[in-house]
Design an enzyme around this catalytic site. Structure first.
Site, mmCIF file in Angstrom:
data_model
loop_
_atom_site.group_PDB
_atom_site.id
_atom_site.type_symbol
_atom_site.label_atom_id
_atom_site.label_comp_id
_atom_site.label_asym_id
_atom_site.label_seq_id
_atom_site.Cartn_x
_atom_site.Cartn_y
_atom_site.Cartn_z
ATOM 1 N N ASP A 161 0.857 -1.184 0.000
ATOM 2 C CA ASP A 161 0.000 0.000 0.000
ATOM 3 C C ASP A 161 0.894 1.233 0.000
ATOM 4 O O ASP A 161 1.953 1.213 0.628
ATOM 5 C CB ASP A 161 -0.819 -0.056 1.306
ATOM 6 C CG ASP A 161 -2.052 0.802 1.306
ATOM 7 O OD1 ASP A 161 -2.740 0.843 0.273
ATOM 8 O OD2 ASP A 161 -2.346 1.410 2.350
ATOM 9 N N HIS A 182 8.649 -9.544 6.357
ATOM 10 C CA HIS A 182 8.536 -8.139 5.949
ATOM 11 C C HIS A 182 9.571 -7.312 6.716
ATOM 12 O O HIS A 182 9.878 -7.608 7.878
ATOM 13 C CB HIS A 182 7.120 -7.633 6.249
ATOM 14 C CG HIS A 182 6.787 -6.347 5.583
ATOM 15 N ND1 HIS A 182 7.161 -5.116 6.111
ATOM 16 C CD2 HIS A 182 6.140 -6.065 4.428
ATOM 17 C CE1 HIS A 182 6.750 -4.153 5.309
ATOM 18 N NE2 HIS A 182 6.125 -4.700 4.276
ATOM 19 N N PHE A 205 8.055 1.299 -1.049
ATOM 20 C CA PHE A 205 9.079 1.534 -0.021
ATOM 21 C C PHE A 205 9.836 2.857 -0.193
ATOM 22 O O PHE A 205 10.506 3.311 0.724
ATOM 23 C CB PHE A 205 10.092 0.372 0.063
ATOM 24 C CG PHE A 205 9.491 -0.917 0.533
ATOM 25 C CD1 PHE A 205 9.097 -1.083 1.855
ATOM 26 C CD2 PHE A 205 9.303 -1.972 -0.351
ATOM 27 C CE1 PHE A 205 8.528 -2.273 2.294
ATOM 28 C CE2 PHE A 205 8.737 -3.165 0.067
ATOM 29 C CZ PHE A 205 8.351 -3.322 1.399
#
Length: 224
Positions: free
Chosen positions: A67, A189, A80
């Site tokens: 997102d 992650h 990112f």
């Protein structure tokens, strides 16, 4: 509204997607929100920035995010990444820490990853827009239909791409990728909540370059 912002090689590959009802619904949704003065990130000209920076025929590596950043000035259409002058968010700080450990890259002053994108690192968020200060607010408007199609096209029409799938959300996209033609590296992650569960120490950056070199492809200069 959309086609003018999509780089030509992508426009050709994805033309059928733009004509599908779900994509028209995305456009309608964004127009409705803009009409009500809702602030949406990234700015309209940067929604397809990943596609503009990394043409279809140049893709060597795919990093999949979830997102866009929802804070002011952060989102720039590359997962990112943040523009110059914006402090790197925690996940990006952890990516830099792993790069330092893996390949000795000094921690950079910038969080702008455009130089990676220009070398063939496709920095794709699964969802391409977000309302200001509302994480995942556009996660249900159809973007994942589109980005799933993008991943499928890359898998079907290209060979030798390295896919970096960080976290459960990204790893769920593995089913879209033909592993007989491409390489998949998986890790936790880089978020502070999970980075110590296997992102740190994954060495994905050096391993990616080993695969590229083995395939006769120019490796990525990860240094910023």
């Amino acid at each position: 509204m959309v086609n003018v912002q999509i780089e030509e090689s992508w426009k050709e590959v994805l033309q059928q997607e733009f004509n599908k009802p779900y994509f028209q619904q995305i456009i309608a949704h964004l127009r409705t929100e803009k009409a009500t003065k809702t602030v949406i990130y990234p700015p309209g000209t940067l929604i397809f920035n990943a596609f503009a920076c990394t043409p279809f025929n140049k893709v060597k590596v795919v990093i999949l995010g979830q997102d866009p950043y929802h804070g002011i000035g952060q989102a720039m259409g590359l997962c990112f990444s943040v523009p110059d002058g914006i402090a790197p968010p925690p996940s990006l700080q952890n990516i830099f820490k792993e790069l330092h450990t893996d390949i000795g890259m000094p921690i950079p002053d910038t969080g702008n990853l455009t130089s990676w994108a220009k070398q063939g690192v496709f920095l794709l968020n699964a969802v391409l827009t977000v309302r200001a200060n509302e994480a995942a607010s556009h996660s249900k408007i159809g973007w994942t239909n589109f980005t799933d199609a993008v991943i499928r096209k890359l898998s079907e029409e290209k060979e030798g791409i390295v896919f970096l799938l960080w976290g459960r959300f990204a790893q769920e996209k593995q089913i879209l990728i033909d592993e007989t033609k491409h390489t998949i590296f998986k890790a936790a992650h880089p978020s502070p909540l999970s980075a110590y569960n296997g992102f740190f120490g994954c060495k994905h950056f050096s391993r990616t370059n080993e695969v590229l070199v083995k395939n006769g492809v120019e490796p990525i200069n990860w240094h910023l």
